[in-house]
Design a protein around this motif. Structure first.
Motif, short mmCIF file in Angstrom:
data_model
loop_
_atom_site.label_atom_id
_atom_site.label_comp_id
_atom_site.label_asym_id
_atom_site.label_seq_id
_atom_site.Cartn_x
_atom_site.Cartn_y
_atom_site.Cartn_z
N ARG A 23 -7.95 64.11 -22.81
CA ARG A 23 -9.03 63.19 -23.12
C ARG A 23 -9.42 62.37 -21.89
NH1 ARG A 23 -5.23 62.16 -26.85
NH2 ARG A 23 -5.13 59.93 -26.35
N ALA A 24 -10.72 62.29 -21.64
CA ALA A 24 -11.24 61.43 -20.58
C ALA A 24 -11.57 60.05 -21.13
CB ALA A 24 -12.48 62.06 -19.95
N GLU A 25 -11.64 59.96 -22.42
CA GLU A 25 -11.95 58.70 -23.09
C GLU A 25 -10.96 58.52 -24.24
OE1 GLU A 25 -15.95 59.64 -24.17
OE2 GLU A 25 -16.75 58.76 -22.34
N PHE A 26 -10.96 57.35 -24.79
CA PHE A 26 -10.12 57.04 -25.95
C PHE A 26 -8.63 57.23 -25.64
CE2 PHE A 26 -14.14 58.84 -27.59
CZ PHE A 26 -14.70 57.66 -28.02
N PRO A 27 -8.07 56.34 -24.82
CA PRO A 27 -6.64 56.48 -24.51
C PRO A 27 -5.76 56.35 -25.74
CG PRO A 27 -7.54 54.45 -23.59
CD PRO A 27 -8.69 55.22 -24.15
N TYR A 28 -6.22 55.59 -26.73
CA TYR A 28 -5.45 55.42 -27.95
C TYR A 28 -6.28 55.94 -29.11
CZ TYR A 28 -3.40 52.31 -24.57
OH TYR A 28 -2.85 51.81 -23.42
N ILE A 29 -5.72 56.87 -29.86
CA ILE A 29 -6.45 57.46 -30.98
C ILE A 29 -5.62 57.33 -32.26
CG2 ILE A 29 -7.81 59.05 -29.56
CD1 ILE A 29 -5.86 61.28 -30.33
N SER A 30 -6.31 57.39 -33.36
CA SER A 30 -5.62 57.31 -34.65
C SER A 30 -4.88 58.62 -34.94
CB SER A 30 -6.64 57.04 -35.77
OG SER A 30 -7.46 58.18 -35.95
N GLU A 31 -3.92 58.55 -35.81
CA GLU A 31 -3.20 59.76 -36.22
C GLU A 31 -4.15 60.76 -36.89
OE1 GLU A 31 -0.10 61.10 -35.74
OE2 GLU A 31 0.03 59.45 -34.30
N LYS A 32 -5.13 60.23 -37.60
CA LYS A 32 -6.11 61.10 -38.27
C LYS A 32 -6.90 61.91 -37.24
CE LYS A 32 -9.92 61.01 -41.57
NZ LYS A 32 -10.75 60.19 -42.45
N LYS A 34 -5.98 62.50 -34.11
CA LYS A 34 -5.03 63.38 -33.43
C LYS A 34 -4.77 64.64 -34.27
CE LYS A 34 -0.49 63.56 -31.32
NZ LYS A 34 0.73 62.82 -31.00
N THR A 35 -4.58 64.47 -35.55
CA THR A 35 -4.38 65.61 -36.45
C THR A 35 -5.59 66.54 -36.42
OG1 THR A 35 -2.93 64.31 -37.86
CG2 THR A 35 -3.92 66.28 -38.84
N TYR A 36 -6.78 65.95 -36.41
CA TYR A 36 -8.01 66.74 -36.32
C TYR A 36 -8.02 67.57 -35.04
CZ TYR A 36 -12.89 67.82 -35.42
OH TYR A 36 -14.05 68.47 -35.11
N LEU A 37 -7.74 66.93 -33.89
CA LEU A 37 -7.74 67.65 -32.61
C LEU A 37 -6.71 68.77 -32.59
CD1 LEU A 37 -8.15 64.72 -30.06
CD2 LEU A 37 -9.86 66.47 -30.66
N LEU A 38 -5.55 68.53 -33.20
CA LEU A 38 -4.48 69.53 -33.18
C LEU A 38 -4.78 70.73 -34.08
CD1 LEU A 38 -1.35 67.23 -32.89
CD2 LEU A 38 -2.59 68.45 -31.08
N ASP A 42 -3.22 72.71 -28.89
CA ASP A 42 -1.77 72.62 -29.05
C ASP A 42 -1.25 71.22 -28.77
OD1 ASP A 42 -1.38 75.46 -29.60
OD2 ASP A 42 -1.96 75.76 -27.51
N GLU A 43 -1.94 70.50 -27.90
CA GLU A 43 -1.55 69.14 -27.53
C GLU A 43 -2.80 68.36 -27.16
OE1 GLU A 43 1.36 68.90 -24.36
OE2 GLU A 43 2.35 70.70 -25.08
N THR A 44 -2.67 67.04 -27.10
CA THR A 44 -3.72 66.17 -26.57
C THR A 44 -3.09 64.94 -25.95
OG1 THR A 44 -5.78 64.98 -27.01
CG2 THR A 44 -4.13 64.98 -28.78
N TYR A 45 -3.69 64.48 -24.86
CA TYR A 45 -3.26 63.22 -24.25
C TYR A 45 -4.38 62.70 -23.35
CZ TYR A 45 -2.32 65.46 -19.70
OH TYR A 45 -2.43 66.11 -18.50
#
Length: 107
Positions: A23-32, A34-38, A42-45
Protein backbone atom coordinates in the motif's frame (compact mmCIF):
# COMPACT_ATOMS: atom_id res chain seq x y z
CA UNK A 1 -2.37 -10.11 -21.46
CA UNK A 2 -2.55 -8.13 -18.26
CA UNK A 3 0.05 -8.30 -15.50
CA UNK A 4 -2.51 -10.09 -13.29
CA UNK A 5 -2.99 -12.77 -15.96
CA UNK A 6 0.78 -13.14 -16.32
CA UNK A 7 1.22 -13.55 -12.57
CA UNK A 8 -1.57 -16.13 -12.49
CA UNK A 9 0.32 -18.13 -15.13
CA UNK A 10 3.59 -17.85 -13.19
CA UNK A 11 1.85 -18.89 -9.96
CA UNK A 12 0.61 -22.07 -11.66
CA UNK A 13 4.18 -23.04 -12.50
CA UNK A 14 5.79 -21.56 -9.38
CA UNK A 15 3.23 -21.81 -6.56
CA UNK A 16 5.64 -20.27 -4.02
CA UNK A 17 5.25 -16.86 -5.72
CA UNK A 18 3.30 -14.45 -3.56
CA UNK A 19 1.02 -11.67 -4.72
CA UNK A 20 1.60 -8.87 -2.21
CA UNK A 21 -0.33 -5.61 -2.14
CA UNK A 22 2.13 -2.94 -1.03
CA UNK A 23 0.00 0.00 0.00
CA UNK A 24 1.18 3.49 -0.90
CA UNK A 25 -1.59 4.97 1.19
CA UNK A 26 -3.49 4.02 4.33
CA UNK A 27 -0.72 2.83 6.65
CA UNK A 28 -3.37 1.63 9.09
CA UNK A 29 -6.37 -0.29 7.80
CA UNK A 30 -9.31 -2.00 9.41
CA UNK A 31 -9.47 -5.77 9.72
CA UNK A 32 -12.47 -5.68 7.39
CA UNK A 33 -10.47 -3.96 4.63
CA UNK A 34 -7.49 -6.24 5.24
CA UNK A 35 -9.73 -9.29 4.90
CA UNK A 36 -11.11 -7.85 1.67
CA UNK A 37 -7.60 -7.33 0.24
CA UNK A 38 -6.54 -10.85 1.24
CA UNK A 39 -9.26 -12.21 -1.04
CA UNK A 40 -7.02 -11.08 -3.92
CA UNK A 41 -3.52 -10.97 -2.43
CA UNK A 42 -1.42 -13.22 -0.21
CA UNK A 43 -0.23 -10.34 1.98
CA UNK A 44 -0.55 -6.57 2.35
CA UNK A 45 1.51 -3.92 4.12
CA UNK A 46 2.41 -0.24 3.97
CA UNK A 47 6.16 0.44 4.18
CA UNK A 48 7.32 3.00 6.75
CA UNK A 49 9.29 4.95 4.13
CA UNK A 50 6.17 5.91 2.16
CA UNK A 51 4.42 7.52 5.11
CA UNK A 52 4.54 11.28 4.56
CA UNK A 53 6.32 10.92 1.19
CA UNK A 54 3.93 13.30 -0.57
CA UNK A 55 4.10 13.24 -4.36
CA UNK A 56 6.92 10.68 -4.27
CA UNK A 57 4.76 8.09 -2.47
CA UNK A 58 4.20 5.85 -5.51
CA UNK A 59 7.84 6.02 -6.61
CA UNK A 60 8.98 5.06 -3.10
CA UNK A 61 6.37 2.29 -2.98
CA UNK A 62 7.63 0.94 -6.31
CA UNK A 63 11.24 1.06 -5.10
CA UNK A 64 10.19 -0.93 -2.03
CA UNK A 65 8.62 -3.62 -4.20
CA UNK A 66 11.64 -3.78 -6.51
CA UNK A 67 14.15 -3.90 -3.65
CA UNK A 68 12.28 -6.84 -2.10
CA UNK A 69 11.84 -8.87 -5.29
CA UNK A 70 14.08 -11.05 -7.41
CA UNK A 71 11.89 -10.63 -10.48
CA UNK A 72 9.92 -7.68 -11.80
CA UNK A 73 6.94 -8.20 -14.07
CA UNK A 74 6.39 -4.91 -15.84
CA UNK A 75 3.55 -3.93 -18.15
CA UNK A 76 5.24 -1.28 -20.32
CA UNK A 77 5.22 -0.38 -24.01
CA UNK A 78 8.02 1.93 -25.20
CA UNK A 79 6.07 2.96 -28.30
CA UNK A 80 3.06 4.21 -26.29
CA UNK A 81 4.99 5.85 -23.47
CA UNK A 82 4.83 9.61 -22.92
CA UNK A 83 7.65 11.40 -24.72
CA UNK A 84 7.64 14.60 -22.68
CA UNK A 85 8.04 12.99 -19.24
CA UNK A 86 8.88 9.72 -17.60
CA UNK A 87 5.93 7.70 -16.42
CA UNK A 88 5.94 6.05 -13.01
CA UNK A 89 6.29 2.70 -14.75
CA UNK A 90 9.33 3.92 -16.70
CA UNK A 91 10.93 5.24 -13.50
CA UNK A 92 10.36 1.86 -11.84
CA UNK A 93 11.66 -0.04 -14.88
CA UNK A 94 14.85 2.08 -14.98
CA UNK A 95 15.35 1.52 -11.24
CA UNK A 96 14.88 -2.26 -11.60
CA UNK A 97 17.41 -2.33 -14.43
CA UNK A 98 19.94 -0.39 -12.33
CA UNK A 99 19.38 -2.88 -9.49
CA UNK A 100 20.06 -5.77 -11.94
CA UNK A 101 16.65 -7.37 -11.36
CA UNK A 102 15.36 -10.05 -13.69
CA UNK A 103 12.68 -8.25 -15.68
CA UNK A 104 9.75 -9.81 -17.49
CA UNK A 105 8.23 -7.18 -19.76
CA UNK A 106 4.67 -7.46 -20.96
CA UNK A 107 3.55 -5.02 -23.62
Amino acid sequence: MTSKQAIDIFKEKYPHIKRIYVRAEFPYISEKYKTYLLNFYDETYCPEKVIGAGKAVYVKRNYEMIDNSRFCIVYYNYENSPISRKSGTKIALDYAMKRNKKIIRIS
